[in-house]
Design a protein around this motif. Structure first.
Motif, PDB file in Angstrom:
ATOM      1  N   MET A  69       0.825  -1.188   0.000  1.00  0.00           N
ATOM      2  CA  MET A  69       0.000   0.000   0.000  1.00  0.00           C
ATOM      3  C   MET A  69       0.864   1.244   0.000  1.00  0.00           C
ATOM      4  N   GLY A  70       1.524   1.539   1.095  1.00  0.00           N
ATOM      5  CA  GLY A  70       2.460   2.638   1.160  1.00  0.00           C
ATOM      6  C   GLY A  70       1.889   3.949   0.692  1.00  0.00           C
ATOM      7  N   THR A  71       2.504   4.491  -0.381  1.00  0.00           N
ATOM      8  CA  THR A  71       2.087   5.794  -0.867  1.00  0.00           C
ATOM      9  C   THR A  71       1.220   5.706  -2.106  1.00  0.00           C
ATOM     10  N   GLU A  72       0.685   4.537  -2.396  1.00  0.00           N
ATOM     11  CA  GLU A  72      -0.190   4.404  -3.550  1.00  0.00           C
ATOM     12  C   GLU A  72      -1.391   5.318  -3.390  1.00  0.00           C
ATOM     13  N   ALA A  73      -1.815   5.899  -4.502  1.00  0.00           N
ATOM     14  CA  ALA A  73      -3.006   6.739  -4.458  1.00  0.00           C
ATOM     15  C   ALA A  73      -4.220   5.855  -4.227  1.00  0.00           C
ATOM     16  N   ALA A  74      -4.991   6.200  -3.219  1.00  0.00           N
ATOM     17  CA  ALA A  74      -6.186   5.428  -2.902  1.00  0.00           C
ATOM     18  C   ALA A  74      -7.424   6.083  -3.481  1.00  0.00           C
ATOM     19  N   THR A 115      -3.368   9.152  -0.680  1.00  0.00           N
ATOM     20  CA  THR A 115      -2.922   7.804  -0.337  1.00  0.00           C
ATOM     21  C   THR A 115      -3.848   7.230   0.731  1.00  0.00           C
ATOM     22  N   VAL A 116      -3.717   5.953   0.978  1.00  0.00           N
ATOM     23  CA  VAL A 116      -4.496   5.288   2.027  1.00  0.00           C
ATOM     24  C   VAL A 116      -4.233   5.970   3.374  1.00  0.00           C
ATOM     25  N   GLU A 117      -2.974   6.287   3.639  1.00  0.00           N
ATOM     26  CA  GLU A 117      -2.621   6.938   4.899  1.00  0.00           C
ATOM     27  C   GLU A 117      -3.257   8.323   5.001  1.00  0.00           C
ATOM     28  N   ARG A 122     -10.044  10.935   7.617  1.00  0.00           N
ATOM     29  CA  ARG A 122     -11.155  10.337   8.371  1.00  0.00           C
ATOM     30  C   ARG A 122     -11.046  10.717   9.856  1.00  0.00           C
ATOM     31  N   GLN A 123      -9.854  10.600  10.415  1.00  0.00           N
ATOM     32  CA  GLN A 123      -9.641  10.950  11.825  1.00  0.00           C
ATOM     33  C   GLN A 123      -9.931  12.427  12.073  1.00  0.00           C
TER      34      GLN A 123
END
Length: 167
Positions: A1-6, A116-118, A124-125
């Motif tokens: 996953m890492g820095t992949e665009a989500a 990204t996922v992060e 969200r937070q």
């Protein structure tokens, strides 16, 4: 996953806000639609104003804070600017101008770049924290945060056939 665009692409903040409000709080659509004539910076300024003076929206800040629109708009605006700033800061000089042109489809629109996922988790937070600080129940805050993230992850028709699902 890492820095992949989500997220699937860029999204105007105002479009994401309208889509989320239409599902989560449709009674607020007149408020969102009332902001159509204003640029994003003006909307953010109005939503951030204190309740000390008469509000141009026709009601005081006390009523605004209980709404979904200000929470979603203000947090998305900050996230979009932070994400775009990080991309511009990390880009080579030649790419900076190109990125600015992509991000500023219209100079008044704030654009959420692919996240990204992060970054989506952090967004969200932030949404949950902002909503609970305004007195929302945690479950409701998580629900609206999930809707925003889902909307950002959804592919628009723009990505596939040249038309847009948002105005």
């Amino acid at each position: 996953m890492g820095t992949e665009a989500a997220s699937s692409g860029t999204h105007r903040v105002r479009d994401v806000v309208r889509d989320v409000v239409a599902v989560a709080a449709p009674e607020e659509l007149p408020l969102v639609d009332g902001f159509v004539r204003l640029d994003d910076a003006s909307v953010v300024r109005r939503l951030r104003r204190s309740g000390r003076r008469r509000e141009p929206l026709g009601f005081g800040w006390g009523e605004v804070v209980a709404l979904a629109t200000p929470v979603v708009w203000l947090v998305l605006d900050e996230a979009a600017k932070a994400a775009a700033g990080a991309v511009v800061d990390g880009a080579a000089n030649g790419l900076k101008g190109l990125w600015r042109r992509v991000v500023r489809k219209k100079s008044s629109d704030v654009i959420v770049p692919p996240l990204t996922v992060e970054q989506l988790d952090h967004l969200r937070q932030q949404l949950v924290e902002a909503a609970t600080q305004q007195g929302w129940e945690r479950e409701a805050a998580q629900g609206i945060a999930d809707q925003v993230v889902d909307r950002l992850q959804r592919r628009t028709r723009d990505d596939s056939d040249g038309t847009s699902t948002t105005a």
